[in-house]
Design a protein around this motif. Structure first.
Motif, PDB file in Angstrom:
ATOM      1  N   THR A  88       0.842  -1.207   0.000  1.00  0.00           N
ATOM      2  CA  THR A  88       0.000   0.000   0.000  1.00  0.00           C
ATOM      3  C   THR A  88       0.873   1.252   0.000  1.00  0.00           C
ATOM      4  OG1 THR A  88      -1.703  -1.198   1.244  1.00  0.00           O
ATOM      5  CG2 THR A  88      -1.882   1.204   1.187  1.00  0.00           C
ATOM      6  N   ALA A  89       1.924   1.243   0.841  1.00  0.00           N
ATOM      7  CA  ALA A  89       2.830   2.398   0.905  1.00  0.00           C
ATOM      8  C   ALA A  89       3.536   2.612  -0.429  1.00  0.00           C
ATOM      9  CB  ALA A  89       3.863   2.190   2.014  1.00  0.00           C
ATOM     10  N   LEU A  90       3.901   1.513  -1.110  1.00  0.00           N
ATOM     11  CA  LEU A  90       4.576   1.619  -2.410  1.00  0.00           C
ATOM     12  C   LEU A  90       3.683   2.335  -3.421  1.00  0.00           C
ATOM     13  CD1 LEU A  90       7.137   0.576  -4.036  1.00  0.00           C
ATOM     14  CD2 LEU A  90       5.646  -1.244  -4.833  1.00  0.00           C
ATOM     15  N   VAL A  91       2.409   1.951  -3.480  1.00  0.00           N
ATOM     16  CA  VAL A  91       1.470   2.572  -4.425  1.00  0.00           C
ATOM     17  C   VAL A  91       1.196   4.017  -4.035  1.00  0.00           C
ATOM     18  CG1 VAL A  91      -0.775   2.387  -5.546  1.00  0.00           C
ATOM     19  CG2 VAL A  91       0.385   0.324  -4.806  1.00  0.00           C
ATOM     20  N   LEU A  92       0.916   4.241  -2.741  1.00  0.00           N
ATOM     21  CA  LEU A  92       0.579   5.592  -2.279  1.00  0.00           C
ATOM     22  C   LEU A  92       1.756   6.540  -2.473  1.00  0.00           C
ATOM     23  CD1 LEU A  92      -1.601   7.314  -0.958  1.00  0.00           C
ATOM     24  CD2 LEU A  92      -0.739   6.610   1.278  1.00  0.00           C
ATOM     25  N   SER A  93       2.963   6.066  -2.161  1.00  0.00           N
ATOM     26  CA  SER A  93       4.155   6.909  -2.299  1.00  0.00           C
ATOM     27  C   SER A  93       4.437   7.251  -3.760  1.00  0.00           C
ATOM     28  CB  SER A  93       5.360   6.199  -1.697  1.00  0.00           C
ATOM     29  OG  SER A  93       6.511   7.008  -1.768  1.00  0.00           O
ATOM     30  N   SER A  94       4.195   6.290  -4.663  1.00  0.00           N
ATOM     31  CA  SER A  94       4.452   6.548  -6.085  1.00  0.00           C
ATOM     32  C   SER A  94       3.461   7.543  -6.671  1.00  0.00           C
ATOM     33  CB  SER A  94       4.434   5.241  -6.877  1.00  0.00           C
ATOM     34  OG  SER A  94       3.189   4.602  -6.775  1.00  0.00           O
ATOM     35  N   MET A  95       2.247   7.618  -6.093  1.00  0.00           N
ATOM     36  CA  MET A  95       1.256   8.601  -6.565  1.00  0.00           C
ATOM     37  C   MET A  95       1.461   9.961  -5.902  1.00  0.00           C
ATOM     38  SD  MET A  95      -2.357   6.539  -7.019  1.00  0.00           S
ATOM     39  CE  MET A  95      -2.399   5.790  -5.398  1.00  0.00           C
ATOM     40  N   LEU A  96       1.698   9.966  -4.590  1.00  0.00           N
ATOM     41  CA  LEU A  96       1.874  11.224  -3.859  1.00  0.00           C
ATOM     42  C   LEU A  96       3.319  11.675  -3.962  1.00  0.00           C
ATOM     43  CD1 LEU A  96      -0.152  10.645  -0.546  1.00  0.00           C
ATOM     44  CD2 LEU A  96      -0.763  12.146  -2.433  1.00  0.00           C
ATOM     45  N   GLY A  97       3.642  12.387  -5.032  1.00  0.00           N
ATOM     46  CA  GLY A  97       4.990  12.899  -5.227  1.00  0.00           C
ATOM     47  C   GLY A  97       5.022  14.400  -5.001  1.00  0.00           C
ATOM     48  N   ALA A  98       5.473  15.129  -6.004  1.00  0.00           N
ATOM     49  CA  ALA A  98       5.564  16.587  -5.884  1.00  0.00           C
ATOM     50  C   ALA A  98       4.254  17.272  -6.246  1.00  0.00           C
ATOM     51  CB  ALA A  98       6.680  17.099  -6.799  1.00  0.00           C
ATOM     52  N   GLY A  99       3.436  16.608  -7.096  1.00  0.00           N
ATOM     53  CA  GLY A  99       2.247  17.248  -7.650  1.00  0.00           C
ATOM     54  C   GLY A  99       1.249  17.730  -6.629  1.00  0.00           C
ATOM     55  N   VAL A 100       1.080  17.006  -5.526  1.00  0.00           N
ATOM     56  CA  VAL A 100       0.064  17.363  -4.532  1.00  0.00           C
ATOM     57  C   VAL A 100       0.360  18.727  -3.909  1.00  0.00           C
ATOM     58  CG1 VAL A 100       1.247  16.132  -2.639  1.00  0.00           C
ATOM     59  CG2 VAL A 100      -1.214  16.512  -2.527  1.00  0.00           C
ATOM     60  N   PHE A 101       1.631  19.115  -3.818  1.00  0.00           N
ATOM     61  CA  PHE A 101       1.993  20.386  -3.188  1.00  0.00           C
ATOM     62  C   PHE A 101       1.718  21.591  -4.091  1.00  0.00           C
ATOM     63  CE2 PHE A 101       4.432  17.117  -1.045  1.00  0.00           C
ATOM     64  CZ  PHE A 101       4.244  17.444   0.287  1.00  0.00           C
ATOM     65  N   SER A 102       1.559  21.341  -5.386  1.00  0.00           N
ATOM     66  CA  SER A 102       1.227  22.410  -6.341  1.00  0.00           C
ATOM     67  C   SER A 102      -0.230  22.343  -6.789  1.00  0.00           C
ATOM     68  CB  SER A 102       2.136  22.318  -7.575  1.00  0.00           C
ATOM     69  OG  SER A 102       3.491  22.443  -7.222  1.00  0.00           O
ATOM     70  N   LEU A 103      -0.956  21.335  -6.309  1.00  0.00           N
ATOM     71  CA  LEU A 103      -2.321  21.088  -6.756  1.00  0.00           C
ATOM     72  C   LEU A 103      -3.267  22.271  -6.522  1.00  0.00           C
ATOM     73  CD1 LEU A 103      -3.588  18.695  -8.211  1.00  0.00           C
ATOM     74  CD2 LEU A 103      -4.255  17.749  -5.991  1.00  0.00           C
ATOM     75  N   PRO A 104      -3.206  22.962  -5.352  1.00  0.00           N
ATOM     76  CA  PRO A 104      -4.148  24.081  -5.135  1.00  0.00           C
ATOM     77  C   PRO A 104      -4.085  25.139  -6.234  1.00  0.00           C
ATOM     78  CG  PRO A 104      -3.122  23.464  -3.063  1.00  0.00           C
ATOM     79  CD  PRO A 104      -2.415  22.679  -4.139  1.00  0.00           C
ATOM     80  N   GLN A 105      -2.871  25.602  -6.565  1.00  0.00           N
ATOM     81  CA  GLN A 105      -2.730  26.638  -7.600  1.00  0.00           C
ATOM     82  C   GLN A 105      -3.070  26.090  -8.985  1.00  0.00           C
ATOM     83  OE1 GLN A 105      -0.349  26.804 -10.242  1.00  0.00           O
ATOM     84  NE2 GLN A 105      -1.151  28.789 -10.947  1.00  0.00           N
ATOM     85  N   ASN A 106      -2.579  24.884  -9.295  1.00  0.00           N
ATOM     86  CA  ASN A 106      -2.825  24.275 -10.604  1.00  0.00           C
ATOM     87  C   ASN A 106      -4.314  24.205 -10.904  1.00  0.00           C
ATOM     88  OD1 ASN A 106      -0.103  21.817 -10.451  1.00  0.00           O
ATOM     89  ND2 ASN A 106      -0.088  23.982 -10.907  1.00  0.00           N
ATOM     90  N   MET A 107      -5.104  23.784  -9.923  1.00  0.00           N
ATOM     91  CA  MET A 107      -6.550  23.631 -10.108  1.00  0.00           C
ATOM     92  C   MET A 107      -7.256  24.983 -10.133  1.00  0.00           C
ATOM     93  SD  MET A 107      -7.316  20.532 -10.619  1.00  0.00           S
ATOM     94  CE  MET A 107      -7.884  18.971  -9.999  1.00  0.00           C
ATOM     95  N   ALA A 108      -6.882  25.866  -9.215  1.00  0.00           N
ATOM     96  CA  ALA A 108      -7.537  27.176  -9.131  1.00  0.00           C
ATOM     97  C   ALA A 108      -7.315  28.003 -10.394  1.00  0.00           C
ATOM     98  CB  ALA A 108      -7.029  27.941  -7.914  1.00  0.00           C
ATOM     99  N   ALA A 109      -6.203  27.759 -11.089  1.00  0.00           N
ATOM    100  CA  ALA A 109      -5.890  28.532 -12.293  1.00  0.00           C
ATOM    101  C   ALA A 109      -6.785  28.176 -13.473  1.00  0.00           C
ATOM    102  CB  ALA A 109      -4.426  28.316 -12.680  1.00  0.00           C
TER     103      ALA A 109
END
Length: 463
Positions: free
Chosen positions: A11-32
């Protein structure tokens, strides 16, 4: 000692591979690109699609437990030797180029602590100091994985927990600061000047990338303690990631207005955290980003080495790549993978090249195997009275088609440039009748067409 991976490590392997750098930029990326209404619709479509894809993987691990290697094995079993190889080659190449980007991002984030306006050390992660540091990190992780996939996966479990701490802290603080009136301000995104459906489509271009890595447990299924844990781990990780993405995206719109959020510098979560707890906020997120990306890089190193190893066992890659060391780590495949990453780092340092186009094209190559998962499930259950499984296969296939459409068919066509050298490797691995199965006439024609199409694709890229 049991060297297999349990449910928590998978589970950690899958979750870690998905949760990379993108989540930290997601608020601005989506709001734009979208208002709250479009975001809710976009996440609904993505949530349903990714759950169907993960369910398809879960069902296949139970229907075909003998197939190790996941997406490569499914493509090969369902659609022949060539399709299986292309799936493995495309996946591996995407992982190599993605790993380069992770190393660049780590040192770009470290520049928060080392750089000042008059003194640049790591910059955007492409200075010679950053490339040197990235090379050191590359070979440290290499040495770690050589000690065994179980050892690396155990450390990855700790890294996954470490990256969740700043994310959960942000969610708690955002819940406390959430203002419903602020969230509902311009709910349909009129100020963006785009119709609602266009906003939804643009959110999909972002959401489809944050779930790449969903196949992590399936890729390393040969190393699972219990095969039934592979599907469970995939589903648990997808649900956890979906919840994190939803909370981060939607709560942010209740902390600051959408228009202000759209103007924030990335990683935008740092600016939001500074808004919530003061000047220490961005340091907390910078540390979280570094831990998150290092964890994702470790996960992708494991997965990138596993695919050529399994493909070599099946004769799609040269047999020499199937060699393991005394810790049962895929040593030859790992050396091939990390040597390729090192070459890319040297080229970036020497040429200062922008590899974003290459990353986009390579990422496109990982979407085709996703489509093949749904199509293979349809093929497996066809003729059986299993309507739930058939509907899951159809839904996952439709989602795979949508991903290819939303990400841009042009890049998929240009990806033949990257497939051409792979086909030469495939033919080399099969030389002298070394493969157990002969290529069909259709596969031979496909190889010639692929090689011929690479020439105009190179010309197109050059221009």
């Amino acid at each position: 000692m049991d060297k297999k991976l349990g449910l928590s490590a998978l589970t950690a392997l899958v979750l870690s591979s998905m949760l990379g750098a993108g989540v930290f930029s997601l608020p601005q990326n989506m709001a734009a690109v979208a208002g709250p209404a479009a975001l809710l619709i976009g996440w609904l479509i993505t949530g349903v699609g990714i759950l169907l894809l993960s369910l398809a993987m879960l069902f296949l691990t139970r229907l075909q437990p003998e197939l190790d290697g996941g997406i490569f094995a499914y493509a090969r079993a369902g659609f022949g030797e060539l399709m299986g190889f292309c799936s493995a080659w495309g996946y591996w190449l995407c992982a190599v180029i993605a790993n380069v980007s992770y190393l660049v991002i780590v040192f770009s984030a470290l520049s928060f602590f080392t750089d000042s306006p008059g003194h640049v050390v790591f910059g955007d992660g492409n200075t010679w100091q950053a490339m040197l540091g990235a090379s050191v990190l590359l070979w440290l992780v290499h040495a770690l994985v050589l000690r065994g996939v179980q050892t690396a996966a155990s450390i990855n479990l700790l890294a996954t927990l470490g990256k969740l701490v700043p994310l959960l802290l942000f969610v708690v603080l955002a819940v406390l600061a959430f203002n419903l009136d602020r969230f509902r301000l311009d709910f349909t995104g009129v100020a963006l000047g785009k119709p609602l459906w266009e906003q939804v489509k643009q959110t999909m271009l972002i959401t489809l990338w944050v779930f790449i890595g969903v196949e992590g447990a399936v890729v390393v299924s040969a190393r699972a303690r219990h095969k039934k844990d592979v599907g469970r781990a995939t589903l648990l990780a997808v649900l956890a990631a979906l919840l994190v993405y939803l909370l981060v995206t939607l709560l942010s719109l209740g902390v600051v207005p959408r228009a202000e959020l759209a103007q924030m510098r990335n990683p935008s979560m740092a600016g939001l955290m500074q808004h919530l707890i003061g000047h220490w906020g961005d340091a907390v997120i910078a540390i979280g980003l570094i831990i998150s990306v290092c964890g994702a890089y470790l996960s992708w190193t494991i997965m990138a080495a596993e695919v050529p190893f399994l493909a070599a066992q099946q004769g799609a890659f040269p047999r020499s790549i199937a060699r393991q060391n005394r810790h049962n780590a895929p040593a030859a495949s790992l050396w091939l993978t990390n040597a390729s990453v090192q070459v890319c780092l040297i080229l970036i340092a020497v040429t200062g090249a922008d590899y974003n186009t290459l990353l986009t094209i390579a990422s496109e190559m990982i979407l085709v195997p996703y489509l093949l998962v749904g199509l293979y499930l349809i093929k497996v259950v066809r003729g059986q009275q299993k309507p739930l499984l058939m509907l899951t296969g159809i839904g996952a296939s439709l989602y795979g088609i949508w991903l290819l459409y939303a990400s841009g068919p042009l890049h998929l066509l240009l990806s033949v440039v990257l497939y051409a050298p792979g086909v030469l490797l495939f033919l080399y691995a099969r030389r002298g009748g070394r493969a157990s199965n002969a290529l069909s006439q259709l596969e031979r024609i496909a190889i010639m067409m692929l090689m011929a199409a690479s020439l105009p694709a190179v010309w197109q890229l050059a221009n």
